[in-house]
Design a protein around this motif. Structure first.
Motif, PDB file in Angstrom:
ATOM      1  N   VAL A  25       0.826  -1.211   0.000  1.00  0.00           N
ATOM      2  CA  VAL A  25       0.000   0.000   0.000  1.00  0.00           C
ATOM      3  C   VAL A  25       0.856   1.255   0.000  1.00  0.00           C
ATOM      4  N   GLU A  26       2.128   1.138   0.390  1.00  0.00           N
ATOM      5  CA  GLU A  26       3.021   2.301   0.337  1.00  0.00           C
ATOM      6  C   GLU A  26       3.191   2.812  -1.093  1.00  0.00           C
ATOM      7  N   TRP A  27       3.090   1.915  -2.064  1.00  0.00           N
ATOM      8  CA  TRP A  27       3.165   2.353  -3.462  1.00  0.00           C
ATOM      9  C   TRP A  27       2.046   3.345  -3.767  1.00  0.00           C
ATOM     10  N   GLU A  28       0.846   2.989  -3.318  1.00  0.00           N
ATOM     11  CA  GLU A  28      -0.305   3.876  -3.518  1.00  0.00           C
ATOM     12  C   GLU A  28      -0.115   5.201  -2.793  1.00  0.00           C
ATOM     13  N   HIS A  29       0.357   5.119  -1.562  1.00  0.00           N
ATOM     14  CA  HIS A  29       0.434   6.342  -0.761  1.00  0.00           C
ATOM     15  C   HIS A  29       1.575   7.252  -1.182  1.00  0.00           C
ATOM     16  N   ALA A  30       2.644   6.697  -1.735  1.00  0.00           N
ATOM     17  CA  ALA A  30       3.679   7.554  -2.310  1.00  0.00           C
ATOM     18  C   ALA A  30       3.076   8.398  -3.427  1.00  0.00           C
ATOM     19  N   TRP A  31       2.238   7.769  -4.230  1.00  0.00           N
ATOM     20  CA  TRP A  31       1.581   8.485  -5.330  1.00  0.00           C
ATOM     21  C   TRP A  31       0.542   9.473  -4.793  1.00  0.00           C
ATOM     22  N   LEU A  32      -0.271   9.041  -3.837  1.00  0.00           N
ATOM     23  CA  LEU A  32      -1.297   9.920  -3.282  1.00  0.00           C
ATOM     24  C   LEU A  32      -0.691  11.170  -2.650  1.00  0.00           C
ATOM     25  N   ARG A  33       0.403  10.995  -1.904  1.00  0.00           N
ATOM     26  CA  ARG A  33       1.047  12.152  -1.266  1.00  0.00           C
ATOM     27  C   ARG A  33       1.539  13.145  -2.304  1.00  0.00           C
ATOM     28  N   MET A  34       2.105  12.629  -3.384  1.00  0.00           N
ATOM     29  CA  MET A  34       2.614  13.493  -4.437  1.00  0.00           C
ATOM     30  C   MET A  34       1.474  14.205  -5.163  1.00  0.00           C
ATOM     31  N   ARG A  35       0.401  13.486  -5.477  1.00  0.00           N
ATOM     32  CA  ARG A  35      -0.649  14.045  -6.319  1.00  0.00           C
ATOM     33  C   ARG A  35      -1.654  14.895  -5.550  1.00  0.00           C
ATOM     34  N   PHE A  36      -1.915  14.556  -4.275  1.00  0.00           N
ATOM     35  CA  PHE A  36      -2.908  15.313  -3.516  1.00  0.00           C
ATOM     36  C   PHE A  36      -2.292  16.451  -2.720  1.00  0.00           C
ATOM     37  N   GLY A  37      -0.988  16.412  -2.499  1.00  0.00           N
ATOM     38  CA  GLY A  37      -0.315  17.523  -1.836  1.00  0.00           C
ATOM     39  C   GLY A  37      -0.884  17.831  -0.475  1.00  0.00           C
ATOM     40  N   ASP A  38      -1.232  19.093  -0.251  1.00  0.00           N
ATOM     41  CA  ASP A  38      -1.720  19.538   1.055  1.00  0.00           C
ATOM     42  C   ASP A  38      -3.035  18.861   1.452  1.00  0.00           C
ATOM     43  N   ALA A  39      -3.783  18.346   0.472  1.00  0.00           N
ATOM     44  CA  ALA A  39      -5.062  17.697   0.773  1.00  0.00           C
ATOM     45  C   ALA A  39      -4.888  16.245   1.204  1.00  0.00           C
ATOM     46  N   TYR A  40      -3.693  15.699   1.070  1.00  0.00           N
ATOM     47  CA  TYR A  40      -3.473  14.271   1.350  1.00  0.00           C
ATOM     48  C   TYR A  40      -3.918  13.861   2.766  1.00  0.00           C
ATOM     49  N   PRO A  41      -3.603  14.633   3.842  1.00  0.00           N
ATOM     50  CA  PRO A  41      -4.027  14.183   5.181  1.00  0.00           C
ATOM     51  C   PRO A  41      -5.534  13.999   5.329  1.00  0.00           C
ATOM     52  N   LEU A  42      -6.333  14.679   4.496  1.00  0.00           N
ATOM     53  CA  LEU A  42      -7.780  14.533   4.583  1.00  0.00           C
ATOM     54  C   LEU A  42      -8.247  13.141   4.157  1.00  0.00           C
ATOM     55  N   LEU A  43      -7.374  12.382   3.499  1.00  0.00           N
ATOM     56  CA  LEU A  43      -7.709  11.008   3.124  1.00  0.00           C
ATOM     57  C   LEU A  43      -7.570  10.049   4.306  1.00  0.00           C
ATOM     58  N   ARG A  44      -6.955  10.504   5.411  1.00  0.00           N
ATOM     59  CA  ARG A  44      -6.765   9.720   6.636  1.00  0.00           C
ATOM     60  C   ARG A  44      -6.167   8.347   6.320  1.00  0.00           C
ATOM     61  N   PRO A  45      -4.901   8.336   5.898  1.00  0.00           N
ATOM     62  CA  PRO A  45      -4.289   7.084   5.425  1.00  0.00           C
ATOM     63  C   PRO A  45      -4.092   6.048   6.525  1.00  0.00           C
ATOM     64  N   VAL A  46      -3.941   4.802   6.083  1.00  0.00           N
ATOM     65  CA  VAL A  46      -3.607   3.698   6.990  1.00  0.00           C
ATOM     66  C   VAL A  46      -2.157   3.845   7.432  1.00  0.00           C
ATOM     67  N   ASP A  47      -1.744   3.062   8.445  1.00  0.00           N
ATOM     68  CA  ASP A  47      -0.358   3.081   8.907  1.00  0.00           C
ATOM     69  C   ASP A  47       0.575   2.587   7.801  1.00  0.00           C
TER      70      ASP A  47
END
Length: 327
Positions: free
Chosen positions: A255-277
């Motif tokens: 899942v880190e593969w997904e979240h590396a991409w999400l962090r890059m693409r969503f930027g400041d909005a990424y924390p609103l997705l409330r990611p898993v550990d």
């Protein structure tokens, strides 16, 4: 490069519309939507003012030229009607909102290509909503975060494309982080041929990739990941529902593969997705590997007749800066 590309015209889809909606309804417009690089995406406008979306998987719709690949890379060749159908069913099973599938034709009944007809959920991308009205984007982001957690907590003991796992052909010879390293180095080698700065820094970049790999501990459970989910791959309905599109790359993987991409693409909005550990070492390796991918891919497609070449070159340039900044 494809010498001459063929795209469907209005007359080519009349039989499809008649078979699906009845002879009393006619298609009056066929709009080719921009942004697709592997399949064609069209909005069909009918005479009763309703609309549907048509996907077309044809050689002329794919702008990507061939490139060397890592044999067991589960993200290679993530396109096609079979992958779409398998992945659509898997996302529906975990209650992820996707466009309703109305028809899938893999027998060439209507076009000389595989096609799918889907619900039209509208043209508003989460990306544009974040730009113009971040407050209005908060609720769709929270709902999307819930969907992502359901996906990422859907675990399996094997990684790979869902269709390959179901058929028993998914390779499991190596750890996924080693595949990512080989993938990253392959992208580096190919990009260095096209850019002198990368050629000069080649050995230092490769050393950095291997250094990041050395910090990653072994793990053997994998979640369901979209593969390249950005706010441009999420549509928002008039009711505020986030709808995930471009699902052919759905894969069991870290899942880190997904979240590396999400962090890059969503930027400041990424924390609103409330990611898993997440494992921070695995996350950083995958983040850097994706930076290299976003250099090689855009430079390669920019050598073709892709209609938005300048956008691809700008994307590569931004990521060249990121790749060199850590050295």
């Amino acid at each position: 490069m494809v010498a001459r590309r063929w795209f469907p015209r209005l007359d080519d889809v009349r039989d499809l519309v008649a078979d699906q909606f009845g002879a009393g309804r006619r298609v009056v417009a066929l709009d080719r939507l921009v942004g697709g690089s592997k399949k064609g995406v069209y909005r069909l406008r009918l005479d009763d003012r309703t609309t549907v979306i048509l996907y077309v998987w044809a050689a002329g719709e794919n702008y990507w030229p061939p490139s060397p690949t890592v044999p067991d890379d589960p993200f290679t060749d993530a396109s096609g009607a079979e992958l779409f159908a398998t992945n659509h069913a898997a996302l529906a099973a975990v209650d992820v909102r996707i466009p309703q599938l109305l028809m899938l034709d893999r027998d060439g009944r209507y076009l000389d290509a595989d096609v799918a007809l889907l619900e039209d959920v509208g043209a508003v991308k989460l990306e544009s909503l974040l730009d113009r009205d971040p407050a209005a984007a908060a609720a769709p982001l929270a709902t999307l975060g819930d969907a992502l957690r359901r996906m990422h907590r859907t675990l399996g003991p094997r990684y790979g494309k869902l269709a390959a796992i179901a058929s028993g052909v998914a390779s499991q010879r190596r750890r996924p982080e080693d595949i990512v390293v080989d993938r990253a180095l392959s992208h580096l080698h190919a990009a260095a041929v096209r850019d002198a700065r990368l050629a000069d820094a080649h050995d230092r970049i490769a050393g950095h990739v291997r250094h990041l790999r050395g910090a990653v501990a072994e793990r053997a459970t994998y979640g369901l990941v979209h593969g390249e989910l950005g706010p441009d791959h999420v549509l928002v309905t008039p009711a505020g529902e986030p709808v995930v599109i471009d699902i052919e790359g759905l894969t069991y993987f870290d899942v880190e593969w997904e979240h590396a991409w999400l962090r890059m693409r969503f930027g400041d909005a990424y924390p609103l997705l409330r990611p898993v550990d997440l494992d921070p070492h695995r996350l950083e390796l995958y983040r850097y590997a994706q930076v290299l991918s976003l250099i090689e891919g855009p430079l390669r497609i920019a050598d073709t007749d892709f209609p938005d070449r300048r956008w691809m070159l700008d994307l590569a340039e931004r990521n060249i800066g990121k790749a060199l900044a850590v050295l």
